[in-house]
Design an enzyme around this catalytic site. Structure first.
Site, PDB file in Angstrom:
ATOM      1  N   GLY A   7     -51.526 103.448 -11.323  1.00 20.91           N
ATOM      2  CA  GLY A   7     -51.299 102.003 -11.503  1.00 20.91           C
ATOM      3  C   GLY A   7     -49.892 101.943 -12.605  1.00 20.91           C
ATOM      4  O   GLY A   7     -50.316 101.880 -13.987  1.00 20.91           O
ATOM      5  N   ALA A   8     -48.884 102.265 -12.244  1.00 17.45           N
ATOM      6  CA  ALA A   8     -47.737 102.459 -12.856  1.00 17.45           C
ATOM      7  C   ALA A   8     -46.920 100.977 -12.873  1.00 17.45           C
ATOM      8  O   ALA A   8     -45.865 100.772 -12.437  1.00 17.45           O
ATOM      9  CB  ALA A   8     -46.700 103.532 -12.135  1.00 17.45           C
ATOM     10  N   LYS A 204     -58.458  98.459 -32.728  1.00 14.04           N
ATOM     11  CA  LYS A 204     -57.649  97.702 -31.911  1.00 14.04           C
ATOM     12  C   LYS A 204     -58.395  96.436 -31.195  1.00 14.04           C
ATOM     13  O   LYS A 204     -58.058  95.174 -31.193  1.00 14.04           O
ATOM     14  CB  LYS A 204     -56.836  98.352 -30.799  1.00 14.04           C
ATOM     15  CG  LYS A 204     -56.103  97.701 -29.947  1.00 14.04           C
ATOM     16  CD  LYS A 204     -55.225  98.554 -28.850  1.00 14.04           C
ATOM     17  CE  LYS A 204     -54.125  97.661 -28.024  1.00 14.04           C
ATOM     18  NZ  LYS A 204     -53.641  98.467 -27.123  1.00 14.04           N
ATOM     19  N   ASN A 208     -58.483  92.302 -30.224  1.00 10.41           N
ATOM     20  CA  ASN A 208     -58.315  91.962 -29.066  1.00 10.41           C
ATOM     21  C   ASN A 208     -59.634  90.950 -28.596  1.00 10.41           C
ATOM     22  O   ASN A 208     -59.487  90.165 -27.659  1.00 10.41           O
ATOM     23  CB  ASN A 208     -58.351  93.277 -28.018  1.00 10.41           C
ATOM     24  CG  ASN A 208     -57.015  93.510 -27.985  1.00 10.41           C
ATOM     25  OD1 ASN A 208     -56.100  93.169 -28.468  1.00 10.41           O
ATOM     26  ND2 ASN A 208     -56.871  95.063 -27.487  1.00 10.41           N
ATOM     27  N   ASN A 212     -57.375  87.503 -28.317  1.00  9.63           N
ATOM     28  CA  ASN A 212     -56.932  87.246 -26.942  1.00  9.63           C
ATOM     29  C   ASN A 212     -57.553  86.058 -26.430  1.00  9.63           C
ATOM     30  O   ASN A 212     -56.746  85.279 -25.747  1.00  9.63           O
ATOM     31  CB  ASN A 212     -57.397  88.689 -26.207  1.00  9.63           C
ATOM     32  CG  ASN A 212     -56.205  89.531 -26.126  1.00  9.63           C
ATOM     33  OD1 ASN A 212     -55.532  89.748 -25.130  1.00  9.63           O
ATOM     34  ND2 ASN A 212     -56.009  90.416 -27.001  1.00  9.63           N
ATOM     35  N   GLU A 285     -58.747  90.317 -18.545  1.00  9.08           N
ATOM     36  CA  GLU A 285     -59.606  91.452 -19.061  1.00  9.08           C
ATOM     37  C   GLU A 285     -61.007  91.009 -19.975  1.00  9.08           C
ATOM     38  O   GLU A 285     -60.965  91.650 -20.865  1.00  9.08           O
ATOM     39  CB  GLU A 285     -58.819  92.600 -19.666  1.00  9.08           C
ATOM     40  CG  GLU A 285     -57.732  93.055 -18.785  1.00  9.08           C
ATOM     41  CD  GLU A 285     -57.079  94.484 -19.627  1.00  9.08           C
ATOM     42  OE1 GLU A 285     -57.249  95.570 -19.398  1.00  9.08           O
ATOM     43  OE2 GLU A 285     -56.087  93.913 -20.416  1.00  9.08           O
TER      44      GLU A 285
END
Length: 334
Positions: A7-8, A204, A208, A212, A285
Protein backbone atom coordinates in the site's frame (compact mmCIF):
# COMPACT_ATOMS: atom_id res chain seq x y z
CA UNK A 1 17.47 -5.59 3.68
CA UNK A 2 14.50 -6.84 1.69
CA UNK A 3 11.63 -4.49 2.50
CA UNK A 4 8.14 -4.58 1.04
CA UNK A 5 5.66 -1.72 1.48
CA UNK A 6 2.10 -2.96 1.03
CA UNK A 7 0.00 0.00 0.00
CA UNK A 8 2.51 2.62 -1.15
CA UNK A 9 0.24 5.63 -1.21
CA UNK A 10 1.21 8.80 0.62
CA UNK A 11 2.79 7.39 3.79
CA UNK A 12 3.83 4.10 2.23
CA UNK A 13 5.40 5.95 -0.67
CA UNK A 14 7.30 8.24 1.67
CA UNK A 15 8.72 5.22 3.46
CA UNK A 16 9.53 3.37 0.25
CA UNK A 17 11.51 6.21 -1.32
CA UNK A 18 13.52 6.99 1.79
CA UNK A 19 14.27 3.33 2.52
CA UNK A 20 15.36 2.73 -1.09
CA UNK A 21 17.59 5.81 -0.93
CA UNK A 22 19.22 4.30 2.18
CA UNK A 23 20.28 1.31 0.10
CA UNK A 24 17.60 -1.27 0.85
CA UNK A 25 15.98 -3.60 -1.68
CA UNK A 26 12.46 -2.16 -1.70
CA UNK A 27 9.31 -3.58 -3.27
CA UNK A 28 5.94 -1.81 -3.31
CA UNK A 29 2.48 -3.31 -3.70
CA UNK A 30 0.34 -0.82 -5.61
CA UNK A 31 -2.35 -0.80 -8.30
CA UNK A 32 -3.70 1.07 -11.30
CA UNK A 33 -2.22 4.35 -12.48
CA UNK A 34 0.12 4.44 -9.49
CA UNK A 35 1.61 1.09 -10.51
CA UNK A 36 2.03 2.14 -14.13
CA UNK A 37 3.70 5.41 -13.16
CA UNK A 38 6.17 3.82 -10.75
CA UNK A 39 7.11 1.12 -13.23
CA UNK A 40 7.75 3.74 -15.91
CA UNK A 41 9.40 6.52 -13.95
CA UNK A 42 10.20 5.28 -10.44
CA UNK A 43 8.62 6.63 -7.28
CA UNK A 44 9.11 10.35 -6.72
CA UNK A 45 9.14 12.14 -3.36
CA UNK A 46 8.85 15.92 -3.17
CA UNK A 47 10.50 16.99 0.08
CA UNK A 48 12.27 20.06 1.49
CA UNK A 49 11.95 21.94 -1.78
CA UNK A 50 13.62 19.18 -3.79
CA UNK A 51 12.82 15.72 -5.03
CA UNK A 52 14.05 12.16 -4.64
CA UNK A 53 13.36 9.45 -7.19
CA UNK A 54 13.68 5.80 -6.20
CA UNK A 55 13.72 2.80 -8.49
CA UNK A 56 11.70 0.20 -6.64
CA UNK A 57 10.18 -3.11 -7.66
CA UNK A 58 6.48 -2.40 -8.20
CA UNK A 59 3.75 -5.02 -8.51
CA UNK A 60 0.10 -5.57 -7.69
CA UNK A 61 0.71 -9.22 -6.75
CA UNK A 62 2.21 -10.00 -3.38
CA UNK A 63 3.51 -13.38 -4.49
CA UNK A 64 5.71 -11.65 -7.09
CA UNK A 65 7.52 -9.71 -4.36
CA UNK A 66 8.47 -12.89 -2.50
CA UNK A 67 9.70 -13.36 1.08
CA UNK A 68 10.92 -10.24 2.89
CA UNK A 69 12.90 -9.24 5.96
CA UNK A 70 10.50 -6.39 6.76
CA UNK A 71 6.92 -5.94 5.57
CA UNK A 72 5.37 -2.52 6.17
CA UNK A 73 1.58 -2.66 6.02
CA UNK A 74 0.67 0.90 5.00
CA UNK A 75 -2.91 0.30 3.86
CA UNK A 76 -5.81 1.97 5.62
CA UNK A 77 -7.34 -0.14 8.35
CA UNK A 78 -10.45 -1.12 6.41
CA UNK A 79 -8.30 -2.37 3.50
CA UNK A 80 -6.22 -4.87 5.47
CA UNK A 81 -8.66 -7.79 5.53
CA UNK A 82 -8.74 -7.94 1.73
CA UNK A 83 -4.98 -8.59 1.49
CA UNK A 84 -4.54 -10.62 4.69
CA UNK A 85 -4.71 -14.04 2.95
CA UNK A 86 -1.94 -12.99 0.53
CA UNK A 87 0.44 -11.65 3.18
CA UNK A 88 1.84 -15.13 3.77
CA UNK A 89 3.61 -14.86 0.41
CA UNK A 90 5.81 -12.15 1.93
CA UNK A 91 6.55 -13.92 5.18
CA UNK A 92 9.22 -16.39 6.24
CA UNK A 93 10.65 -17.25 9.67
CA UNK A 94 12.01 -14.02 11.12
CA UNK A 95 10.05 -11.63 8.89
CA UNK A 96 8.80 -8.58 10.78
CA UNK A 97 5.36 -7.15 9.96
CA UNK A 98 5.09 -3.44 10.80
CA UNK A 99 1.51 -2.20 11.08
CA UNK A 100 1.07 1.45 10.12
CA UNK A 101 -2.69 1.97 10.45
CA UNK A 102 -4.46 4.72 12.34
CA UNK A 103 -6.80 3.82 15.16
CA UNK A 104 -7.04 0.72 17.32
CA UNK A 105 -5.10 -2.11 15.64
CA UNK A 106 -6.64 -5.55 15.15
CA UNK A 107 -3.88 -7.05 17.32
CA UNK A 108 -4.64 -4.74 20.28
CA UNK A 109 -5.09 -7.53 22.84
CA UNK A 110 -2.19 -9.68 21.63
CA UNK A 111 0.56 -9.76 24.24
CA UNK A 112 -1.49 -7.63 26.66
CA UNK A 113 -1.69 -9.42 30.02
CA UNK A 114 -5.04 -9.32 31.72
CA UNK A 115 -8.63 -10.48 31.32
CA UNK A 116 -8.89 -9.55 27.64
CA UNK A 117 -5.64 -11.09 26.37
CA UNK A 118 -6.11 -12.59 22.91
CA UNK A 119 -9.58 -11.11 22.43
CA UNK A 120 -10.54 -10.17 18.88
CA UNK A 121 -12.09 -6.81 17.98
CA UNK A 122 -14.91 -7.28 15.51
CA UNK A 123 -14.87 -3.60 14.53
CA UNK A 124 -11.38 -3.80 13.05
CA UNK A 125 -11.24 -7.50 12.13
CA UNK A 126 -14.76 -8.49 11.05
CA UNK A 127 -15.12 -12.25 11.06
CA UNK A 128 -11.53 -12.70 12.20
CA UNK A 129 -10.10 -12.74 8.66
CA UNK A 130 -6.91 -10.89 9.59
CA UNK A 131 -6.29 -12.94 12.72
CA UNK A 132 -6.78 -16.12 10.72
CA UNK A 133 -4.04 -15.25 8.21
CA UNK A 134 -1.53 -13.11 10.12
CA UNK A 135 0.75 -14.52 12.81
CA UNK A 136 0.61 -11.98 15.66
CA UNK A 137 4.13 -13.01 16.72
CA UNK A 138 5.49 -11.26 13.61
CA UNK A 139 3.93 -7.88 14.44
CA UNK A 140 5.65 -4.69 15.52
CA UNK A 141 3.27 -1.78 16.04
CA UNK A 142 3.89 1.74 14.85
CA UNK A 143 2.34 5.19 15.11
CA UNK A 144 2.53 7.35 12.00
CA UNK A 145 3.16 11.06 12.60
CA UNK A 146 4.25 12.43 9.19
CA UNK A 147 1.74 14.05 6.85
CA UNK A 148 2.05 13.42 3.13
CA UNK A 149 -0.15 13.42 0.03
CA UNK A 150 -0.19 11.44 -3.19
CA UNK A 151 -0.36 14.41 -5.59
CA UNK A 152 -0.07 12.43 -8.83
CA UNK A 153 0.44 8.78 -9.77
CA UNK A 154 3.83 7.79 -8.35
CA UNK A 155 4.43 11.25 -6.82
CA UNK A 156 4.31 11.92 -3.07
CA UNK A 157 4.41 15.37 -1.50
CA UNK A 158 5.84 15.36 2.03
CA UNK A 159 4.10 17.99 4.14
CA UNK A 160 5.51 17.69 7.63
CA UNK A 161 6.89 15.32 10.23
CA UNK A 162 9.36 12.44 10.16
CA UNK A 163 8.55 10.38 13.24
CA UNK A 164 7.41 6.75 13.34
CA UNK A 165 7.22 5.47 16.91
CA UNK A 166 7.51 1.69 17.05
CA UNK A 167 7.05 -0.94 19.72
CA UNK A 168 6.56 -4.62 20.48
CA UNK A 169 2.98 -5.52 21.46
CA UNK A 170 4.31 -7.05 24.70
CA UNK A 171 6.43 -3.99 25.50
CA UNK A 172 9.73 -5.84 25.29
CA UNK A 173 12.99 -4.23 24.20
CA UNK A 174 13.75 -6.81 21.54
CA UNK A 175 16.68 -7.04 19.18
CA UNK A 176 14.33 -6.92 16.18
CA UNK A 177 12.60 -3.71 17.26
CA UNK A 178 15.99 -2.05 17.84
CA UNK A 179 17.10 -3.22 14.39
CA UNK A 180 13.93 -1.80 12.82
CA UNK A 181 14.52 1.50 14.61
CA UNK A 182 18.03 1.65 13.17
CA UNK A 183 16.76 0.95 9.64
CA UNK A 184 14.24 3.77 9.90
CA UNK A 185 16.75 6.18 11.42
CA UNK A 186 19.26 5.49 8.67
CA UNK A 187 16.51 6.42 6.19
CA UNK A 188 16.12 9.83 7.85
CA UNK A 189 13.23 9.18 10.22
CA UNK A 190 12.92 9.54 13.95
CA UNK A 191 12.06 6.07 15.21
CA UNK A 192 11.86 5.93 19.00
CA UNK A 193 11.14 2.54 20.54
CA UNK A 194 8.16 2.65 22.87
CA UNK A 195 7.87 0.24 25.79
CA UNK A 196 4.15 1.14 26.01
CA UNK A 197 2.97 1.30 22.42
CA UNK A 198 -0.72 1.24 23.32
CA UNK A 199 -0.53 4.44 25.37
CA UNK A 200 1.06 6.19 22.41
CA UNK A 201 -1.58 4.74 20.08
CA UNK A 202 -4.25 6.20 22.34
CA UNK A 203 -2.58 9.62 22.46
CA UNK A 204 -3.02 9.95 18.70
CA UNK A 205 -6.37 8.13 18.72
CA UNK A 206 -7.63 10.56 21.38
CA UNK A 207 -7.75 13.24 18.70
CA UNK A 208 -8.61 10.99 15.76
CA UNK A 209 -11.72 9.50 17.35
CA UNK A 210 -13.10 12.99 18.00
CA UNK A 211 -11.79 15.54 15.50
CA UNK A 212 -12.01 13.23 12.47
CA UNK A 213 -15.75 12.48 12.65
CA UNK A 214 -16.61 16.02 13.75
CA UNK A 215 -14.69 17.37 10.77
CA UNK A 216 -16.38 14.90 8.39
CA UNK A 217 -19.78 16.08 9.60
CA UNK A 218 -19.08 19.82 9.73
CA UNK A 219 -16.43 20.21 6.98
CA UNK A 220 -14.38 22.25 9.43
CA UNK A 221 -10.62 22.24 9.91
CA UNK A 222 -8.92 21.40 13.19
CA UNK A 223 -8.50 24.98 14.31
CA UNK A 224 -12.12 25.78 13.40
CA UNK A 225 -13.39 22.90 15.53
CA UNK A 226 -11.19 23.93 18.46
CA UNK A 227 -12.09 27.61 18.32
CA UNK A 228 -15.85 27.17 17.92
CA UNK A 229 -17.11 26.84 21.51
CA UNK A 230 -19.79 24.23 20.89
CA UNK A 231 -17.60 21.83 18.91
CA UNK A 232 -14.66 22.36 21.26
CA UNK A 233 -16.94 21.33 24.14
CA UNK A 234 -18.23 18.34 22.15
CA UNK A 235 -14.69 17.20 21.36
CA UNK A 236 -13.71 17.54 25.02
CA UNK A 237 -16.72 15.45 26.13
CA UNK A 238 -15.87 12.74 23.61
CA UNK A 239 -12.25 12.75 24.71
CA UNK A 240 -13.26 12.38 28.37
CA UNK A 241 -15.30 9.31 27.49
CA UNK A 242 -12.39 7.86 25.50
CA UNK A 243 -9.97 8.53 28.34
CA UNK A 244 -12.08 6.56 30.83
CA UNK A 245 -12.20 3.61 28.43
CA UNK A 246 -8.46 3.68 27.82
CA UNK A 247 -7.54 4.01 31.47
CA UNK A 248 -9.64 0.93 32.28
CA UNK A 249 -7.36 -0.89 29.83
CA UNK A 250 -4.24 0.33 31.64
CA UNK A 251 -3.40 3.23 29.32
CA UNK A 252 -1.57 6.24 30.69
CA UNK A 253 -2.01 9.64 29.03
CA UNK A 254 1.19 11.65 28.97
CA UNK A 255 -0.56 14.99 28.35
CA UNK A 256 -3.71 16.64 29.63
CA UNK A 257 -6.92 16.85 27.64
CA UNK A 258 -6.61 20.61 27.27
CA UNK A 259 -3.04 20.32 26.03
CA UNK A 260 -4.12 17.71 23.48
CA UNK A 261 -6.85 20.03 22.17
CA UNK A 262 -4.40 22.94 22.06
CA UNK A 263 -2.03 20.80 20.04
CA UNK A 264 -4.77 20.08 17.50
CA UNK A 265 -5.63 23.76 17.26
CA UNK A 266 -1.99 24.66 16.68
CA UNK A 267 -1.97 22.56 13.49
CA UNK A 268 -4.24 25.22 12.02
CA UNK A 269 -6.40 25.02 8.89
CA UNK A 270 -5.80 21.32 8.41
CA UNK A 271 -8.42 18.99 6.99
CA UNK A 272 -8.44 15.65 8.77
CA UNK A 273 -7.97 12.48 6.73
CA UNK A 274 -11.63 11.60 7.24
CA UNK A 275 -12.78 14.94 5.84
CA UNK A 276 -10.45 14.54 2.87
CA UNK A 277 -11.95 11.10 2.21
CA UNK A 278 -15.50 12.48 2.37
CA UNK A 279 -14.59 15.21 -0.11
CA UNK A 280 -12.97 12.72 -2.48
CA UNK A 281 -15.67 10.05 -2.18
CA UNK A 282 -13.39 7.46 -0.59
CA UNK A 283 -14.37 5.01 2.19
CA UNK A 284 -13.61 6.45 5.62
CA UNK A 285 -11.71 4.84 8.50
CA UNK A 286 -14.65 5.16 10.86
CA UNK A 287 -14.46 1.71 12.45
CA UNK A 288 -10.76 1.85 13.27
CA UNK A 289 -10.94 5.39 14.61
CA UNK A 290 -14.27 5.38 16.44
CA UNK A 291 -16.15 2.09 16.09
CA UNK A 292 -13.29 0.32 17.83
CA UNK A 293 -13.41 2.75 20.74
CA UNK A 294 -17.13 2.09 21.17
CA UNK A 295 -16.49 -1.66 21.06
CA UNK A 296 -13.87 -1.21 23.79
CA UNK A 297 -16.42 0.78 25.79
CA UNK A 298 -18.73 -2.23 25.65
CA UNK A 299 -15.94 -4.63 26.62
CA UNK A 300 -14.99 -2.50 29.65
CA UNK A 301 -18.58 -1.63 30.62
CA UNK A 302 -18.05 2.10 30.09
CA UNK A 303 -20.87 4.47 29.07
CA UNK A 304 -19.97 6.44 25.93
CA UNK A 305 -23.08 8.38 24.84
CA UNK A 306 -21.28 11.17 22.97
CA UNK A 307 -18.97 8.81 21.10
CA UNK A 308 -21.91 6.56 20.24
CA UNK A 309 -24.06 9.43 18.93
CA UNK A 310 -21.32 10.83 16.71
CA UNK A 311 -20.53 7.34 15.45
CA UNK A 312 -24.20 6.85 14.50
CA UNK A 313 -24.52 10.00 12.41
CA UNK A 314 -21.10 9.60 10.80
CA UNK A 315 -21.96 6.00 9.92
CA UNK A 316 -25.10 7.21 8.15
CA UNK A 317 -23.06 9.79 6.25
CA UNK A 318 -20.60 7.11 5.16
CA UNK A 319 -23.42 4.74 4.11
CA UNK A 320 -25.19 7.47 2.15
CA UNK A 321 -22.04 8.42 0.28
CA UNK A 322 -21.30 4.78 -0.50
CA UNK A 323 -24.84 4.08 -1.73
CA UNK A 324 -24.83 7.16 -3.92
CA UNK A 325 -21.21 6.62 -4.97
CA UNK A 326 -20.83 10.27 -4.16
CA UNK A 327 -18.64 12.78 -2.43
CA UNK A 328 -19.47 15.81 -0.37
CA UNK A 329 -17.64 19.10 -0.28
CA UNK A 330 -18.41 22.74 0.40
CA UNK A 331 -17.85 25.03 -2.56
CA UNK A 332 -18.46 28.78 -3.07
CA UNK A 333 -22.11 29.53 -3.86
CA UNK A 334 -21.13 31.64 -6.83
Amino acid sequence: MRICVVGAGAIGGLLAVRLAAAGHQVSVIIRGANLQAVRAHGMKLLIDGGEQVAQVTATDRLEEAGPQDIVILALKAHQVAAVAPQLRALMEPGTVLVTAQNGVPWWYFHGLPGPYEGRRLESVDPGGIIAQHVDPAAIIGSIVYPAAELVAPGVIQHQEGNRFSIGEPDGSDSERVRRLSQVLREAGFKAPVSRDIRSEIWLKLWGNCTFNPISALTHATLVDICEFPATRALAADMMREAQVIAEKLGVRFAVSLEKRIAGAAAIGKHKTSMLQDVELGRPIELQALLGSVIELAGITGTPAPMLTAIHAVTSLLAATLQQQRGRLRIEPAG
